[in-house]
Design a protein around this motif. Structure first.
Motif, PDB file in Angstrom:
ATOM      1  N   LEU A 103       0.831  -1.199   0.000  1.00 49.40           N
ATOM      2  CA  LEU A 103       0.000   0.000   0.000  1.00 49.40           C
ATOM      3  C   LEU A 103       0.871   1.257   0.000  1.00 49.40           C
ATOM      4  N   MET A 104       1.921   1.238   0.828  1.00 49.40           N
ATOM      5  CA  MET A 104       2.800   2.414   0.886  1.00 49.40           C
ATOM      6  C   MET A 104       3.535   2.633  -0.432  1.00 49.40           C
ATOM      7  N   VAL A 105       3.972   1.539  -1.040  1.00 49.28           N
ATOM      8  CA  VAL A 105       4.683   1.659  -2.318  1.00 49.28           C
ATOM      9  C   VAL A 105       3.764   2.242  -3.378  1.00 49.28           C
ATOM     10  N   PHE A 106       2.536   1.733  -3.462  1.00 46.88           N
ATOM     11  CA  PHE A 106       1.617   2.255  -4.475  1.00 46.88           C
ATOM     12  C   PHE A 106       1.246   3.704  -4.184  1.00 46.88           C
ATOM     13  N   SER A 107       1.179   4.053  -2.907  1.00 51.39           N
ATOM     14  CA  SER A 107       0.887   5.439  -2.550  1.00 51.39           C
ATOM     15  C   SER A 107       1.984   6.371  -3.069  1.00 51.39           C
ATOM     16  N   LEU A 108       3.235   5.970  -2.884  1.00 50.01           N
ATOM     17  CA  LEU A 108       4.342   6.799  -3.367  1.00 50.01           C
ATOM     18  C   LEU A 108       4.344   6.875  -4.899  1.00 50.01           C
ATOM     19  N   ILE A 109       4.080   5.748  -5.542  1.00 50.18           N
ATOM     20  CA  ILE A 109       4.064   5.748  -7.009  1.00 50.18           C
ATOM     21  C   ILE A 109       2.944   6.650  -7.531  1.00 50.18           C
ATOM     22  N   TYR A 110       1.768   6.553  -6.909  1.00 43.31           N
ATOM     23  CA  TYR A 110       0.642   7.361  -7.369  1.00 43.31           C
ATOM     24  C   TYR A 110       0.889   8.839  -7.091  1.00 43.31           C
ATOM     25  N   THR A 111       1.604   9.126  -6.010  1.00 39.86           N
ATOM     26  CA  THR A 111       1.971  10.521  -5.736  1.00 39.86           C
ATOM     27  C   THR A 111       2.816  11.082  -6.865  1.00 39.86           C
ATOM     28  N   MET A 112       3.735  10.276  -7.363  1.00 47.94           N
ATOM     29  CA  MET A 112       4.549  10.722  -8.497  1.00 47.94           C
ATOM     30  C   MET A 112       3.683  10.953  -9.738  1.00 47.94           C
ATOM     31  N   ILE A 113       2.745  10.036  -9.943  1.00 46.20           N
ATOM     32  CA  ILE A 113       1.913  10.144 -11.147  1.00 46.20           C
ATOM     33  C   ILE A 113       1.068  11.416 -11.106  1.00 46.20           C
ATOM     34  N   LYS A 114       0.555  11.742  -9.940  1.00 47.13           N
ATOM     35  CA  LYS A 114      -0.327  12.902  -9.829  1.00 47.13           C
ATOM     36  C   LYS A 114       0.437  14.224  -9.741  1.00 47.13           C
ATOM     37  N   GLY A 115       1.707  14.158  -9.355  1.00 46.05           N
ATOM     38  CA  GLY A 115       2.460  15.387  -9.159  1.00 46.05           C
ATOM     39  C   GLY A 115       3.280  15.783 -10.373  1.00 46.05           C
TER      40      GLY A 115
END
Length: 854
Positions: A315-327
């Motif tokens: 969950l934490m890994v996907f959260s960081l990846i999605y943060t990159m995608i949205k930012g």
């Protein structure tokens, strides 16, 4: 005060943070040199530059130094410097304890280095498996010294953990809720909770091991002893993985937010996942023991818990990846290291699943697959910490690092790391911890060695960059990063001594600074402080920020469209970037200003004395200079503690602070509670060891075969009554204090002291009797090392007796003060002592039936 003297007496959290960071980097270099020696040895199979014994020492010292003296203290350096700033505190709750924690850490490392010159250092691997860790297989003094160095190190860790927990629960800025802590501070909070309990379990194991070396007890050489060591070690060892990685995870989260301009996606779930991992980390230790004789059902259970812990991490890994995608990513050096750490940890996590499965673990355990996986996880964590070096370098120094050199460091680091460790997955059939291997694997090891030297060279670039930038780097303002969102960026770079120009507050939802409220006669604030300014709540954006921003939060919320100006964000007070340290940490009582004291020489003296004492004890059985060192260390320790206790050192309690859930608890009381929580685990380790060995050796057989008839219940019963009576006397001292009776306080404390002495005398008489019994079964008496039962009895009750002695020493300090009228106006010290003394008594109520009745 000279600049040199300042570093010996400082208790300021920022100075301590810098000392931690520099010292950890020193041990990184030392451990790295040992790693280079190992890679040179492994360039080709067969004999090389190191003998088999020297290779074993290099492997063991490298592992121990990197795990204990580099990675965790490196994170502690950042935590010391930044956590008080991020939560809006002036300093840590116990500044002198913080300084003592650092000096104990430094001298424990020096003790480790001294072991190299005592006939060789520890050579049983960083896991220190029994029976290799026993004097039979490690007779050199250096091995004992390393065990003592680790004990001293854990003392430092425990002091630091207690301090951070008290600070973070009791000294947060007004309005800053626990769930809104910045990501780095949140990661440190969970880390120190894990440290408090995990290191206490290791302390129990090491104290027993030290007793094996010094007193000849028989725990780990007894039936079931080797399995006992693995249980104790891995109960610590697996949480240690997360103790290492969590601070890096917090730094990565901060960097991802700052350099993508995007709040962590699913922040609440991210935090919840961290909490779940912290809890689960204590129920997966047995997956390191699949090759032991534990039955398959239990192995299967631990396989499930081990693989299950990967889910919240996913969950934490996907959260960081999605943060990159949205930012919108800015590829600065801190972000590159954060991204690199994420990639390395993903590889380490996937390869770790192989070791969590029972069948695959049978194949891979003891091979270089474990070496590669372990380094992808642990050094992956260190990669995140290097992101922190670059991220906060401008804040700590006031100057910007060279970005080109930073990126060159990352390129060399990332390439070198993967060249070093990825080939080890391919060459997994290489046996672990062995200096020789099959010739067919030579090419992979040579690629790994080249990678190792590239990785080592990358640090030369880093050190050059940092030293050069400190001298001639571009000067930065308060906030050189456009979207940083935590409170440390709201003050000047470097921050002033007292951190903030007033009392930080989030009461309005935005960070503001209040004037220090005047204290009333009862010491409480007047509740009507003056609001100086009202900038945004996250504290990371200066007051000059555009009003078109989209509303960041204290927890690193979504980023405004126009943030603080890079390289010179305006300050929060008076609109300038150079906030002046003023009233923070000061208070006015009865018309007199009282300031937080920031200097003490005694933490250094006490820890140096501890270093001499431990060094002397390591070889005391061999004579020579060691008894003298022990005596000098003991005398200096006594002088140091007396000086420490008598020194006037004022640390004001926060007058305006968010303190949920400990609002009605003083700092000292909360500190005592957390210390005793750690002590519960320590005694739990000893009692658990006793129960484990007794079951392993036959519960009923134990009593008939190992214990003499002279070991009767009566002395233990007498001691039970003595301790219960002493606890009652402590309660009477509080009653006397409430009645303003100085004589009553003195009398009650004196009775407590006498009853405690009576306890020790009775115990000493019992021991003397048991030592000198002469029966057919025990012709030489029932001594410490006679059998496993005598060892567990003397060592566990001896540990309890040591706690009684510490309490008696406290009373020797308190009784004269009570005679002079202390504790009548403020009986909190009596209450804190009572907490400790009652705890000691309660422990005895568990030991008495275990060792005398059952």
């Amino acid at each position: 005060m000279s600049s040199v003297k300042r570093w010996f007496v400082t208790t300021n959290h920022k100075d301590i943070g810098i000392l931690y960071t520099i010292t950890a980097l020193f041990f990184l270099v030392l451990g790295g040199v040992l790693a280079m020696l190992m890679r040179v040895q492994l360039w080709s199979p067969g004999a090389g530059v190191l003998s088999a014994g020297a290779y074993n020492q290099a492997v063991s010292a490298h592992g121990l130094l990197m795990v204990f003296w580099f990675i965790s203290p490196f994170a502690f350096g950042f935590a010391n410097y930044l956590v008080p700033l991020q939560i809006g505190a002036d300093d840590l709750a116990f500044p002198r304890l913080n300084a003592m924690s650092y000096w104990a850490y430094l001298f424990s490392g020096l003790l480790f280095i001294a072991s190299f010159f005592q006939g060789g250092t520890f050579d049983g691997g960083w896991t220190m498996y029994a029976p290799l860790n026993l004097p039979t297989y490690m007779p050199n003094i250096g091995g004992t010294t390393v065990v003592l160095a680790l004990i001293m190190f854990i003392a430092a860790v425990t002091m630091g953990s207690v301090n951070f927990l008290t600070t973070m629960y009791r000294m947060r800025a007004e309005g800053l809720r626990m769930r809104d802590l910045p990501m780095f501070s949140m990661s440190i909070l969970l880390t120190v909770w894990m440290m408090l309990f995990a290191f206490a379990a290791l302390l129990a194991a090491l104290m027993i091991l030290a007793a094996e070396h010094l007193f000849g007890v028989t725990y780990f050489s007894a039936e079931g002893g080797t399995l006992l060591w693995t249980h104790l070690f891995w109960f610590f060892g697996h949480p240690e993985v997360y103790i290492v990685f969590f601070p890096a995870l917090g730094i990565m989260a901060e960097c991802f937010q700052t350099f993508t301009g995007q709040r962590i996606v699913g922040r609440k779930w991210f935090v919840l996942a961290m909490v779940l991992v912290a809890l689960q980390s204590f129920v997966v230790w047995m997956h390191h023991m699949f090759l032991t004789g534990i039955n398959l059902e239990i192995k299967t259970l631990f396989m499930v818990t081990t693989i299950g812990i990967s889910l919240p991490f996913d969950l934490m890994v996907f959260s960081l990846i999605y943060t990159m995608i949205k930012g919108r990513i800015r590829f600065t050096t801190p972000f590159l290291f954060s991204l690199g750490a994420l990639i390395l940890f993903i590889i380490g996590g996937i390869t770790g699943v192989f070791l969590g499965a029972v069948v695959l673990d049978y194949e891979f355990r003891g091979t270089y697959w474990v070496v590669a996986h372990f380094h992808y996880v642990m050094v992956g964590g260190a990669t995140g910490l290097f992101a922190g070096v670059y991220y906060w370098f401008p804040k700590m120094t006031g100057r910007m690092y060279d970005e080109t050199l930073g990126k060159l460091h990352f390129a060399l680091y990332f390439v070198g790391f993967n060249l070093l460790y990825f080939p080890l997955f391919v060459a997994w059939e290489t046996p672990r911890r062995v200096f020789d291997y099959a010739p067919g694997l030579t090419s992979w090891h040579q690629v790994a060695s080249i990678g190792g030297f590239v990785l080592g060279a990358s640090f030369l670039v880093m050190f050059y960059n940092l030293f050069k930038s400190m001298a001639v780097g571009e000067e930065v303002g308060d906030n050189p990063w456009e979207y940083s969102t935590t409170a440390e960026w709201a003050v000047s770079s470097p921050p002033p001594l007292e951190n903030f120009p007033g009392k930080p507050s989030y009461a309005s939802g935005e960070l503001s600074f209040r004037d220090e409220p005047e204290l009333t006669a009862d010491g409480s604030g007047d509740g009507k402080p003056v609001v100086s300014v009202s900038p945004r709540s996250d504290g990371g954006v200066a007051s000059g920020a555009s009003e078109t921003s989209s509303g960041p939060r204290s927890d690193g919320g979504s980023v405004r469209t126009e943030g603080a100006t890079a390289g010179g964000g305006t300050g929060l007070v008076g609109g300038t970037g150079t906030a002046t340290p003023a009233a923070a940490g000061t208070a006015t009582t009865h018309g007199e200003e009282r300031h937080a004291d920031h200097a003490s020489f005694w933490p250094f003296v006490v820890c140096f004395a501890g270093f001499l004492t431990f060094l002397g004890v390591s070889g005391i059985r061999s004579g020579g200079v060691y008894p003298g060192l022990t005596a000098v260390g003991a005398v200096l320790s006594a002088v140091g503690f007396v000086g420490f206790a008598n020194e006037s050192f004022y640390v004001p309690e926060p007058t305006v602070a968010e303190q949920w859930p400990f609002g009605g608890v003083e700092n000292m009381k909360l500190g005592m509670w957390t210390f005793l929580a750690s002590d519960v685990v320590l005694f739990g380790g000893f009692v658990g060891s006793y129960l484990f060995l007794r079951v392993a050796n036959g519960w009923m057989h134990w009593h008939h075969a190992f214990i003499p008839e002279a070991h009767v219940t009566f002395p233990g019963l007498v001691n039970t009554y003595l301790l219960l009576a002493s606890s009652f006397a402590v309660v009477l001292s509080l009653v006397a204090a409430h009645r303003n009776s100085s004589r009553g306080v003195v009398a009650s404390l004196t009775v407590t002291w006498l009853l405690g002495v009576g306890f020790l005398i009775n115990k000493g008489m019992e021991w003397q009797h048991l030592f000198h019994i002469s029966t057919e079964a025990f012709p030489n008496g029932w001594a410490v090392g006679t059998n496993v039962a005598s060892s567990t009895f003397y060592l566990t009750t001896g540990l309890h007796g040591a706690h009684v002695i510490v309490g008696l020493v406290m009373l020797l300090y308190m009784i004269p003060r009570a005679w002079r009228g202390a504790y009548l106006d403020d009986d909190s010290s009596l209450e804190y002592f009572g907490l400790y003394w009652h705890f000691v008594d309660i422990v005895w109520l568990f030991l008495f039936p275990l060792f005398y009745i059952l």
